[in-house]
Enzyme design. Structure first.
Site, short mmCIF file in Angstrom:
data_model
loop_
_atom_site.label_atom_id
_atom_site.label_comp_id
_atom_site.label_asym_id
_atom_site.label_seq_id
_atom_site.Cartn_x
_atom_site.Cartn_y
_atom_site.Cartn_z
N TRP A 189 0.86 -1.18 0.00
CA TRP A 189 0.00 0.00 0.00
C TRP A 189 0.90 1.23 0.00
O TRP A 189 1.83 1.33 0.81
CB TRP A 189 -0.93 0.05 1.22
CG TRP A 189 -1.62 1.39 1.27
CD1 TRP A 189 -2.60 1.83 0.43
CD2 TRP A 189 -1.32 2.48 2.14
NE1 TRP A 189 -2.94 3.12 0.73
CE2 TRP A 189 -2.17 3.56 1.78
CE3 TRP A 189 -0.42 2.66 3.19
CZ2 TRP A 189 -2.14 4.80 2.43
CZ3 TRP A 189 -0.39 3.89 3.84
CH2 TRP A 189 -1.25 4.95 3.46
N GLU A 230 -3.07 -2.92 -2.54
CA GLU A 230 -4.23 -2.33 -1.85
C GLU A 230 -4.60 -0.96 -2.44
O GLU A 230 -3.80 -0.03 -2.45
CB GLU A 230 -3.92 -2.16 -0.35
CG GLU A 230 -5.08 -1.58 0.45
CD GLU A 230 -4.76 -1.43 1.94
OE1 GLU A 230 -3.58 -1.55 2.32
OE2 GLU A 230 -5.71 -1.19 2.72
N LYS A 232 -7.19 2.53 -2.75
CA LYS A 232 -7.79 3.48 -1.81
C LYS A 232 -8.47 4.59 -2.60
O LYS A 232 -8.02 4.96 -3.69
CB LYS A 232 -6.68 4.03 -0.92
CG LYS A 232 -7.15 4.92 0.19
CD LYS A 232 -6.07 5.05 1.27
CE LYS A 232 -6.56 5.98 2.35
NZ LYS A 232 -5.77 5.92 3.56
N HIS A 266 -11.95 1.81 2.32
CA HIS A 266 -11.30 2.49 1.19
C HIS A 266 -12.20 2.79 0.01
O HIS A 266 -11.74 2.93 -1.11
CB HIS A 266 -10.09 1.68 0.73
CG HIS A 266 -8.93 1.81 1.67
ND1 HIS A 266 -7.65 1.43 1.34
CD2 HIS A 266 -8.87 2.31 2.92
CE1 HIS A 266 -6.84 1.68 2.36
NE2 HIS A 266 -7.56 2.20 3.33
N ASP A 298 -12.22 7.25 6.11
CA ASP A 298 -11.44 6.04 6.33
C ASP A 298 -10.78 6.12 7.70
O ASP A 298 -9.57 6.22 7.83
CB ASP A 298 -10.39 5.92 5.21
CG ASP A 298 -9.46 4.74 5.41
OD1 ASP A 298 -9.93 3.70 5.89
OD2 ASP A 298 -8.27 4.85 5.07
C1 RNT Z 1 -4.03 2.86 4.68
C2 RNT Z 1 -4.14 1.41 4.41
C3 RNT Z 1 -3.01 0.55 4.95
C4 RNT Z 1 -2.56 0.94 6.33
C5 RNT Z 1 -1.62 -0.04 6.98
C6 RNT Z 1 -0.94 0.55 8.17
O1 RNT Z 1 -5.16 3.54 4.37
O2 RNT Z 1 -5.36 0.93 4.87
O3 RNT Z 1 -3.37 -0.78 4.88
O4 RNT Z 1 -3.65 1.14 7.19
O5 RNT Z 1 -0.75 -0.53 6.06
ZN ZN Z 2 -5.67 -1.19 4.82
#
Ligand code: RNT
Ligand code: ZN
Length: 422
Positions: A189, A230, A232, A266, A298
């Site tokens: 991420w 990941e 967002k 997200h 979030d």
């Molecule tokens: C941030 C993401 C990510 C973090 C962690 C600490 O918006 O959700 O996953 O929360 O990696």
């Molecule tokens: Zn996360």
């Protein structure tokens, strides 16, 4: 047998009968639940601080609020707190670690210099506990992330730095997976994005894709580690544009057959991730979940047993997606006891899975036969079923506190251990 335990047993036998009348085997549901690991995120224990001790605050558009006493300040304290939380949670679970939780022995070790040795104590701890581990490169809370860009940065040198960090993180993940005999899911991420409206929405995404290609260039044995990405929608300071959007990572994961990480916080506030699971799994091999709870944004609140959570667990069970889904948690609250935060969030996630596992086949049958009236009626009736008695029985069987008994233990630990931390 204490009176309490006796009344639990009686409540359970009645519940068991009640479920059996619906064709549901409560013993089978509990046996299945025992096979589902939840990856506990280390960062609830110290407010996403890490152990680099550089004085660098949290950044990347995520924020922890609250000043409840007792935050873990060292790896040993964090492990002790995790041990405590794990003693209150039924089942066998995993640890999800961020790279900046390495143990650097007081030395300044760059993120582009980390090696598996920096994580050997964590691996030894996980091994001693019979746990698997998951891992994350830490692409925030660092001077080279200060302007809000990392893997997609316009500056080649900064991109190279973060690529190196992620490449090393994959090596570390592979060691964790090999040592612990269970694949380590490594989740990438990055916070990259703009506060205000960008002109060029494409170049940063091209750079992110190129950087990711470099990060993932070396094949790793999937028996040891798996790559996840990941997405967002927005963060604090990246309200107008996030490079790694849902469409970006969905495309990247499909093209490269990576795991897609879906964080419940997200997406747009009314958008839930339950409906994305089965659809995404038609095109990506596996999913990583960040079970979280956004409140207006979030905000990473502790997960409660709400409709959003239940819809995720129900989708996983009804659509038979559990074997391709890695369940991880992602919340951080510094306004309450942090061990309670882990315990409440993890126990709720397990409760929602149990409720899903206790559904009768009649529900699917009603839908298949086109009887949508029965489908709705049954779904609503099920909300009143005595799943709580099955949950208590599960906790008792697994040797963890039943009902609210875990809270008294947490309070005892708070007085004996947490309050002694200055
Ligand atoms: C941030 C993401 C990510 C973090 C962690 C600490 O918006 O959700 O996953 O929360 O990696
Ligand atoms: Zn996360």
């Amino acid at each position: 047998m204490s009176a309490n335990s006796e009344s639990h047993t009686r409540a359970y036998s009645l519940a068991q009968e009640h479920y059996a009348a619906m064709g549901v085997d409560t013993e089978a549901a509990m046996a299945k639940l025992a096979t589902i690991p939840i990856s506990l995120h280390c960062w609830q224990g110290d407010d996403v601080g890490g152990f680099e001790n550089t004085g660098e605050g949290l950044s990347g558009g995520i924020a922890v609020t609250g000043n409840y006493p007792g935050r873990a300040r060292t790896p040993d304290e964090l492990r002790a707190d995790l041990d405590m939380a794990l003693s209150l949670i039924p089942g066998k679970h995993r640890l999800n670690l961020h790279a900046f939780y390495g143990e650097f022995g007081g030395k300044k070790v760059g993120r582009d210099e980390i090696t598996p040795e920096h994580f050997s104590n964590w691996i030894a701890w996980a091994k001693a506990n019979g746990m698997g581990m998951d891992f994350n490169p830490t692409c925030f809370a660092h001077p080279k992330a200060a302007d809000g860009f990392t893997l997609s940065h316009a500056d080649q040198g900064i991109r190279d730095f973060w690529v190196e960090h992620c490449v090393r993180s994959r090596e570390i993940s592979a060691v964790m997976g090999r040592e612990l005999g269970s694949p380590c899911v490594m989740n990438v991420w990055v916070p990259d994005g703009y506060k205000d409206t960008p002109v060029d929405r494409v170049s940063p995404r091209q750079r992110l894709a190129e950087s990711l290609d470099r990060v993932f260039a070396k094949a790793q044995d999937p028996a040891h580690m798996l790559d996840a990405v990941e997405c967002k929608l927005f963060g604090i300071g990246s309200e107008s544009y996030v490079v790694g959007s849902h469409e970006f990572y969905m495309g990247y994961a499909v093209k490269n057959q990576k795991l897609l990480c879906l964080d419940a916080g997200h997406f747009h506030p009314t958008e839930t991730i339950a409906d994305k699971l089965g659809s995404a799994l038609m095109f990506v091999p596996e999913i990583l979940l960040h079970v979280s709870r956004g409140v207006r944004w979030d905000s990473d609140h502790v997960v409660t047993l709400d409709d959003a959570l239940q819809s995720i667990s129900s989708a996983l069970v009804r659509d038979d997606l559990l074997s391709r889904t890695h369940i991880g948690l992602d919340f951080f609250d510094a306004s309450i006891n942090r061990i309670a935060a882990w315990t409440i969030g993890t126990r709720n996630t397990l409760k929602s899975l149990l409720i899903a596992l206790l559904e009768p086949a009649a529900l699917k049958e009603a839908e298949a036969s086109g009887d949508l009236t029965t489908r709705l009626a049954l779904m609503e009736e099920l909300k009143g079923m005595p799943w709580g008695a099955v949950w208590d029985q599960y906790c008792e069987k697994q040797g963890v506190p039943v009902g609210t008994a875990w809270l008294a233990e947490t309070k005892r630990y708070e007085i004996a251990v947490l309050n002694k931390r200055a």
